[in-house]
Design a protein around this motif. Sequence first.
Motif, mmCIF file in Angstrom:
data_model
loop_
_atom_site.group_PDB
_atom_site.id
_atom_site.type_symbol
_atom_site.label_atom_id
_atom_site.label_comp_id
_atom_site.label_asym_id
_atom_site.label_seq_id
_atom_site.Cartn_x
_atom_site.Cartn_y
_atom_site.Cartn_z
ATOM 1 N N ALA A 98 37.122 -49.154 28.359
ATOM 2 C CA ALA A 98 38.514 -49.085 28.802
ATOM 3 C C ALA A 98 38.685 -48.116 29.962
ATOM 4 C CB ALA A 98 39.414 -48.676 27.636
ATOM 5 N N ALA A 99 38.012 -46.967 29.907
ATOM 6 C CA ALA A 99 38.120 -45.977 30.981
ATOM 7 C C ALA A 99 37.612 -46.557 32.296
ATOM 8 C CB ALA A 99 37.338 -44.719 30.614
ATOM 9 N N LEU A 100 36.463 -47.210 32.254
ATOM 10 C CA LEU A 100 35.936 -47.843 33.463
ATOM 11 C C LEU A 100 36.798 -49.035 33.870
ATOM 12 C CD1 LEU A 100 32.205 -47.571 32.436
ATOM 13 C CD2 LEU A 100 33.198 -46.543 34.487
ATOM 14 N N GLY A 101 37.390 -49.695 32.885
ATOM 15 C CA GLY A 101 38.281 -50.809 33.186
ATOM 16 C C GLY A 101 39.507 -50.382 33.968
ATOM 17 N N PRO A 117 28.444 -51.373 40.601
ATOM 18 C CA PRO A 117 28.142 -50.121 39.898
ATOM 19 C C PRO A 117 29.095 -49.839 38.735
ATOM 20 C CG PRO A 117 28.001 -49.794 42.263
ATOM 21 C CD PRO A 117 28.580 -51.154 42.063
ATOM 22 N N LEU A 118 30.385 -50.143 38.919
ATOM 23 C CA LEU A 118 31.343 -49.920 37.845
ATOM 24 C C LEU A 118 31.148 -50.914 36.712
ATOM 25 C CD1 LEU A 118 34.625 -49.190 39.858
ATOM 26 C CD2 LEU A 118 33.272 -47.565 38.521
ATOM 27 N N VAL A 119 30.924 -52.182 37.061
ATOM 28 C CA VAL A 119 30.695 -53.199 36.030
ATOM 29 C C VAL A 119 29.408 -52.889 35.269
ATOM 30 C CG1 VAL A 119 30.297 -55.659 35.604
ATOM 31 C CG2 VAL A 119 31.953 -54.954 37.331
ATOM 32 N N GLY A 120 28.376 -52.471 36.004
ATOM 33 C CA GLY A 120 27.122 -52.107 35.347
ATOM 34 C C GLY A 120 27.271 -50.910 34.429
ATOM 35 N N ALA A 121 28.048 -49.922 34.869
ATOM 36 C CA ALA A 121 28.292 -48.749 34.020
ATOM 37 C C ALA A 121 29.031 -49.147 32.751
ATOM 38 C CB ALA A 121 29.090 -47.698 34.792
ATOM 39 N N ALA A 122 30.002 -50.067 32.878
ATOM 40 C CA ALA A 122 30.725 -50.549 31.696
ATOM 41 C C ALA A 122 29.778 -51.265 30.740
ATOM 42 C CB ALA A 122 31.862 -51.469 32.120
ATOM 43 N N ALA A 123 28.849 -52.040 31.289
ATOM 44 C CA ALA A 123 27.879 -52.746 30.453
ATOM 45 C C ALA A 123 26.991 -51.762 29.689
ATOM 46 C CB ALA A 123 27.022 -53.684 31.310
ATOM 47 N N LEU A 175 32.149 -59.297 34.922
ATOM 48 C CA LEU A 175 33.047 -58.492 34.090
ATOM 49 C C LEU A 175 33.343 -59.207 32.779
ATOM 50 C CD1 LEU A 175 34.844 -56.052 33.606
ATOM 51 C CD2 LEU A 175 36.667 -57.219 34.877
ATOM 52 N N ALA A 176 33.542 -60.525 32.826
ATOM 53 C CA ALA A 176 33.792 -61.292 31.605
ATOM 54 C C ALA A 176 32.628 -61.162 30.634
ATOM 55 C CB ALA A 176 34.050 -62.753 31.945
ATOM 56 N N ALA A 177 31.400 -61.186 31.174
ATOM 57 C CA ALA A 177 30.229 -61.044 30.312
ATOM 58 C C ALA A 177 30.212 -59.674 29.640
ATOM 59 C CB ALA A 177 28.957 -61.247 31.122
#
Length: 238
Positions: A98-101, A117-123, A175-177
């Motif tokens: 959520a924070a990265l979102g 980089p942000l999507v990868g960090a969320a993953a 992001l959906a993944a």
Amino acid sequence: MSAGLPISVAALGAAAGTVAPWLATRFAVAPPESTAATAAPLAAAVPAGAGPGTTPTRPLPSARRRAPTCAVVGAVVFGGLGVAPGVGAALPAFLAVAALGLVLAVVDLGCLRLPDPLVGAAALAAVAGLVAAASVAGRPDRLLGPLAGAALSFTGYALLALLPGSRLGFGDVKLAAVLGLPLGWLGWPTLLTGLVLPHALHGLAVLGLLAARRVRRDTLLPLGPALLAGTWIAALLG
């Protein structure tokens, strides 16, 4: 559940929301030239005259203006996750995503992009948090749900992106993944709700903006915020 946890989590969300606009400026660039003419002017994330590839090096005035709004959104998002059914020991993973979102939503609204980089960090945050939660619960089999959720989300959105005339970008697919991981943790009904709901939210937003004459029929609009909002609502519905 005592009121202390939701209140503490909401306060943490307010702090994350306050910081999000400043972090977003590090990833904000002008929309690609091919889309700039039809991009929705929903946010001024890039200073006037900045061209493609330009990255701001200091907080923009818009970040200061958005901080209070983002703080409220962060508090609501985190507070909701703090009481969402089925989250349990996986709450740190949900909060990290959520924070990265929050940062991803600000960037996508401003420049129609979801930085890798942000999507990868969320993953990474989702995987690490869910693995830890499964270990604490002594249920490694619970990781099958998140893996299946990520695979199904990626496949479904990738097929949509490949359809002729689709405006879905592969940033949205990735992001959906990632969001399929926490949705899969909550079970198949929640996963399916989280897959469908973003499109309903996005459609309503488009209709509202068209009615208000804020956009044209050919205006490109970001899907990332709808993906994140749909995932959050699905988690609340359990």
